[in-house]
Motif scaffolding. Structure first.
Motif, PDB file in Angstrom:
ATOM      1  N   LEU A  14       6.563 -35.429  53.274  1.00 27.25           N
ATOM      2  CA  LEU A  14       5.542 -36.112  52.458  1.00 27.25           C
ATOM      3  C   LEU A  14       5.927 -36.121  50.996  1.00 27.25           C
ATOM      4  O   LEU A  14       5.868 -37.136  50.326  1.00 27.25           O
ATOM      5  N   PHE A  15       6.311 -34.950  50.489  1.00 27.26           N
ATOM      6  CA  PHE A  15       6.574 -34.895  49.060  1.00 27.26           C
ATOM      7  C   PHE A  15       7.876 -35.581  48.694  1.00 27.26           C
ATOM      8  O   PHE A  15       8.046 -36.043  47.577  1.00 27.26           O
ATOM      9  N   ALA A  16       8.801 -35.681  49.680  1.00 25.04           N
ATOM     10  CA  ALA A  16      10.089 -36.311  49.385  1.00 25.04           C
ATOM     11  C   ALA A  16       9.974 -37.826  49.339  1.00 25.04           C
ATOM     12  O   ALA A  16      10.827 -38.494  48.810  1.00 25.04           O
ATOM     13  N   ASN A  17       8.869 -38.375  49.902  1.00 26.73           N
ATOM     14  CA  ASN A  17       8.803 -39.823  50.075  1.00 26.73           C
ATOM     15  C   ASN A  17       8.622 -40.637  48.807  1.00 26.73           C
ATOM     16  O   ASN A  17       9.424 -41.489  48.512  1.00 26.73           O
ATOM     17  N   ALA A  18       7.533 -40.434  48.126  1.00 21.74           N
ATOM     18  CA  ALA A  18       7.233 -41.306  46.988  1.00 21.74           C
ATOM     19  C   ALA A  18       6.845 -40.459  45.798  1.00 21.74           C
ATOM     20  O   ALA A  18       5.720 -40.012  45.698  1.00 21.74           O
ATOM     21  N   GLN A  19       7.800 -40.261  44.920  1.00 18.02           N
ATOM     22  CA  GLN A  19       7.565 -39.421  43.743  1.00 18.02           C
ATOM     23  C   GLN A  19       6.399 -39.969  42.934  1.00 18.02           C
ATOM     24  O   GLN A  19       6.331 -41.174  42.668  1.00 18.02           O
ATOM     25  N   GLY A  20       5.482 -39.098  42.585  1.00 15.75           N
ATOM     26  CA  GLY A  20       4.386 -39.515  41.708  1.00 15.75           C
ATOM     27  C   GLY A  20       3.211 -40.161  42.426  1.00 15.75           C
ATOM     28  O   GLY A  20       2.195 -40.423  41.814  1.00 15.75           O
ATOM     29  N   PHE A  21       3.336 -40.454  43.709  1.00 19.37           N
ATOM     30  CA  PHE A  21       2.222 -41.056  44.444  1.00 19.37           C
ATOM     31  C   PHE A  21       1.503 -39.966  45.232  1.00 19.37           C
ATOM     32  O   PHE A  21       2.174 -39.155  45.855  1.00 19.37           O
ATOM     33  N   PRO A  22       0.220 -39.894  45.262  1.00 17.82           N
ATOM     34  CA  PRO A  22      -0.734 -40.818  44.641  1.00 17.82           C
ATOM     35  C   PRO A  22      -1.063 -40.508  43.186  1.00 17.82           C
ATOM     36  O   PRO A  22      -1.775 -41.292  42.554  1.00 17.82           O
ATOM     37  N   GLY A  23      -0.606 -39.372  42.655  1.00 17.70           N
ATOM     38  CA  GLY A  23      -0.973 -39.012  41.286  1.00 17.70           C
ATOM     39  C   GLY A  23      -2.461 -38.731  41.186  1.00 17.70           C
ATOM     40  O   GLY A  23      -3.093 -38.374  42.185  1.00 17.70           O
ATOM     41  N   SER A  24      -3.018 -38.950  40.017  1.00 18.41           N
ATOM     42  CA  SER A  24      -4.440 -38.595  39.854  1.00 18.41           C
ATOM     43  C   SER A  24      -5.370 -39.746  40.230  1.00 18.41           C
ATOM     44  O   SER A  24      -6.572 -39.573  40.350  1.00 18.41           O
ATOM     45  N   LYS A  25      -4.808 -40.941  40.437  1.00 17.48           N
ATOM     46  CA  LYS A  25      -5.648 -42.098  40.765  1.00 17.48           C
ATOM     47  C   LYS A  25      -6.087 -42.019  42.240  1.00 17.48           C
ATOM     48  O   LYS A  25      -5.255 -41.767  43.125  1.00 17.48           O
ATOM     49  N   PRO A  26      -7.365 -42.235  42.527  1.00 12.71           N
ATOM     50  CA  PRO A  26      -7.793 -42.147  43.930  1.00 12.71           C
ATOM     51  C   PRO A  26      -7.228 -43.245  44.816  1.00 12.71           C
ATOM     52  O   PRO A  26      -6.849 -44.313  44.329  1.00 12.71           O
ATOM     53  N   ILE A  27      -7.184 -42.962  46.109  1.00 12.29           N
ATOM     54  CA  ILE A  27      -6.810 -43.984  47.099  1.00 12.29           C
ATOM     55  C   ILE A  27      -8.135 -44.504  47.667  1.00 12.29           C
ATOM     56  O   ILE A  27      -8.936 -43.733  48.212  1.00 12.29           O
ATOM     57  N   THR A  28      -8.367 -45.801  47.516  1.00 15.15           N
ATOM     58  CA  THR A  28      -9.616 -46.380  48.004  1.00 15.15           C
ATOM     59  C   THR A  28      -9.401 -46.992  49.377  1.00 15.15           C
ATOM     60  O   THR A  28      -8.522 -47.848  49.547  1.00 15.15           O
ATOM     61  N   ILE A  29     -10.171 -46.536  50.349  1.00 15.17           N
ATOM     62  CA  ILE A  29     -10.132 -47.167  51.675  1.00 15.17           C
ATOM     63  C   ILE A  29     -11.276 -48.170  51.721  1.00 15.17           C
ATOM     64  O   ILE A  29     -12.453 -47.794  51.634  1.00 15.17           O
ATOM     65  N   VAL A  30     -10.925 -49.437  51.817  1.00 21.41           N
ATOM     66  CA  VAL A  30     -11.956 -50.476  51.883  1.00 21.41           C
ATOM     67  C   VAL A  30     -12.403 -50.624  53.333  1.00 21.41           C
ATOM     68  O   VAL A  30     -11.591 -50.837  54.240  1.00 21.41           O
ATOM     69  N   VAL A  31     -13.716 -50.455  53.535  1.00 23.11           N
ATOM     70  CA  VAL A  31     -14.322 -50.660  54.856  1.00 23.11           C
ATOM     71  C   VAL A  31     -15.053 -51.998  54.776  1.00 23.11           C
ATOM     72  O   VAL A  31     -15.920 -52.174  53.936  1.00 23.11           O
ATOM     73  N   PRO A  32     -14.710 -52.956  55.647  1.00 25.10           N
ATOM     74  CA  PRO A  32     -15.315 -54.275  55.486  1.00 25.10           C
ATOM     75  C   PRO A  32     -16.685 -54.425  56.152  1.00 25.10           C
ATOM     76  O   PRO A  32     -17.126 -55.534  56.415  1.00 25.10           O
ATOM     77  N   PHE A  33     -17.349 -53.304  56.435  1.00 24.06           N
ATOM     78  CA  PHE A  33     -18.692 -53.318  57.031  1.00 24.06           C
ATOM     79  C   PHE A  33     -19.595 -52.338  56.282  1.00 24.06           C
ATOM     80  O   PHE A  33     -19.113 -51.547  55.461  1.00 24.06           O
ATOM     81  N   ALA A  34     -20.885 -52.385  56.638  1.00 21.06           N
ATOM     82  CA  ALA A  34     -21.883 -51.592  55.911  1.00 21.06           C
ATOM     83  C   ALA A  34     -21.680 -50.083  56.077  1.00 21.06           C
ATOM     84  O   ALA A  34     -21.147 -49.622  57.087  1.00 21.06           O
ATOM     85  N   ALA A  35     -22.141 -49.360  55.080  1.00 22.87           N
ATOM     86  CA  ALA A  35     -22.140 -47.891  55.143  1.00 22.87           C
ATOM     87  C   ALA A  35     -23.039 -47.453  56.293  1.00 22.87           C
ATOM     88  O   ALA A  35     -24.039 -48.102  56.598  1.00 22.87           O
ATOM     89  N   GLY A  36     -22.636 -46.381  56.957  1.00 22.00           N
ATOM     90  CA  GLY A  36     -23.461 -45.848  58.050  1.00 22.00           C
ATOM     91  C   GLY A  36     -23.122 -46.430  59.412  1.00 22.00           C
ATOM     92  O   GLY A  36     -23.621 -45.970  60.420  1.00 22.00           O
ATOM     93  N   GLY A  37     -22.256 -47.445  59.449  1.00 23.65           N
ATOM     94  CA  GLY A  37     -21.862 -48.049  60.731  1.00 23.65           C
ATOM     95  C   GLY A  37     -20.618 -47.385  61.291  1.00 23.65           C
ATOM     96  O   GLY A  37     -20.051 -46.467  60.679  1.00 23.65           O
ATOM     97  N   PRO A  38     -20.149 -47.853  62.458  1.00 30.84           N
ATOM     98  CA  PRO A  38     -19.011 -47.199  63.108  1.00 30.84           C
ATOM     99  C   PRO A  38     -17.689 -47.239  62.328  1.00 30.84           C
ATOM    100  O   PRO A  38     -16.955 -46.261  62.312  1.00 30.84           O
ATOM    101  N   THR A  39     -17.399 -48.336  61.652  1.00 32.31           N
ATOM    102  CA  THR A  39     -16.127 -48.415  60.909  1.00 32.31           C
ATOM    103  C   THR A  39     -16.172 -47.464  59.721  1.00 32.31           C
ATOM    104  O   THR A  39     -15.197 -46.760  59.414  1.00 32.31           O
ATOM    105  N   ASP A  40     -17.323 -47.445  59.073  1.00 35.53           N
ATOM    106  CA  ASP A  40     -17.538 -46.551  57.936  1.00 35.53           C
ATOM    107  C   ASP A  40     -17.356 -45.092  58.358  1.00 35.53           C
ATOM    108  O   ASP A  40     -16.713 -44.304  57.657  1.00 35.53           O
ATOM    109  N   LEU A  41     -17.874 -44.764  59.534  1.00 33.10           N
ATOM    110  CA  LEU A  41     -17.784 -43.397  60.035  1.00 33.10           C
ATOM    111  C   LEU A  41     -16.319 -42.989  60.254  1.00 33.10           C
ATOM    112  O   LEU A  41     -15.892 -41.910  59.834  1.00 33.10           O
TER     113      LEU A  41
END
Ligand code: MLT
Length: 328
Positions: A14-41
């Motif tokens: 993992l650490f050998a792969n991409a130097q500096g990634f992810p850093g301090s910036k968050p990784i956003t997972i976009v869920v294309p459906f409403a909160a509380g539904g199965p994809t969100d879960l």
């Protein structure tokens, strides 16, 4: 000891792969459906687990970009900066929406980097608790005697629940007996079912198991080819094939995608973190309880998942076109 070496080796990769990634910036997972539904879960459980498998330093956010059967969220990710900080967690809609919509703003197989598959989720045909039917056979008779009076909810055109309602209505030729009611996600659709405002829904087990268990909805059948004999609750329900719907099979799956052009080292790091997350006993246990089957390494593979999605697009197109003649 062997395990410890394996874990250290994995972390080193993992650490050998991409130097500096992810850093301090968050990784956003976009869920294309409403909160509380199965994809969100699935996304929230996976984000929590990947935070651990990326060495604890990574920060994950889940963003719900809702609408148009998941295509709004997918479009957003297709257009995002390809730096690994914006990912899409989508389901079978990745393959179904090209046939369900006249036009979508991206090409599923060309505009994304594929990270891999996550799980497979059976679906259940469920009804509001007030329905007098208790078995699939009772329920079939009930539909016949209530033609024109029933309604079936789904999470919007292009959603998995829409696909299932379309395929099931067409298999039983029940379109005249029902009105289709779309919601923004199966979270709100389930609330309407539990509240008795709608009669039926075909929904993922990740959204239905707890409701069935609590008696808040009635289950009639599962959509898998084989009975779910290992699940303590779902084993009690017949498959639609057993109930005479020849060849009926629908299983939802989830996968993870990044915008086209994301650097290979970042993709590799994310894929390795996903693979580790999908082996996490706690993640597997939580998914298992909800009837979802977490996939093994061979399917958490970018090329294998891309080939699978291509095959699903080809398989679903004629099925959807045929079903559209009987339902909406
Ligand atoms: C959701 O998360 O709301 C569902 O996955 C929608 C659906 O039925 O596809």
């Amino acid at each position: 000891m062997k395990r410890l070496f394996a874990a250290v080796a994995a972390a080193t990769v993992l650490f050998a792969n991409a130097q500096g990634f992810p850093g301090s910036k968050p990784i956003t997972i976009v869920v294309p459906f409403a909160a509380g539904g199965p994809t969100d879960l699935v996304a929230r459980q996976l984000a929590e687990t990947m935070r651990k498998t990326m060495g604890g330093g990574a920060n994950f956010l889940v963003e719900n970009a809702v609408g148009a059967g998941g295509t709004i969220g997918a479009t957003k990710v297709a257009r995002a900066a390809p730096d690994g900080h914006t990912l899409l967690l989508f389901h079978i809609g990745m393959a179904a929406t090209p046939a369900l919509y006249k036009k979508i703003a991206y090409k599923p197989l060309e505009d994304f980097e594929f990270l891999g598959m996550i799980n497979e989720v059976p679906m259940t045909l469920v009804g509001k608790p007030q329905l007098p039917a208790n078995t699939y056979r009772d329920f079939e008779n009930y539909i016949k005697t209530n033609a024109g009076k029933l309604n079936i909810a789904h999470a919007g055109l292009g959603s998995a629940s829409h696909l299932c309602s379309l395929m099931w209505q067409s298999a039983v030729k029940a379109n005249e007996a029902m009105t289709t009611i779309p919601y923004g996600g199966t979270g709100p659709a389930m609330q309407a079912l539990v509240g008795g405002q709608v009669d039926l829904m075909c929904d993922q087990t990740t959204n239905t198991v707890q409701q069935i268990q609590a008696g808040r909805v009635k289950a009639f059948a599962v959509t898998t080819a084989k009975p779910l004999s290992k699940h303590p609750l779902l084993k009690d329900y017949p498959t639609l094939q057993e109930m005479g719907l020849k060849g009926f099979e629908l299983t939802v799956w989830h996968g993870m995608y990044a915008p086209k052009g994301t650097p290979p080292a970042v993709l590799k790091q994310l894929n390795e973190a996903m693979k580790l997350a999908l082996k996490d006993p706690d993640f597997i246990k939580k998914q298992d309880a909800l009837g979802a089957i977490v996939v093994t390494d061979a399917r958490v593979d970018p090329a294998a998942h891309k080939a699978f999605v291509a095959a699903e697009i080809a398989k679903l197109k004629p099925l959807i076109e045929a079903a559209k003649q009987f339902a909406d």
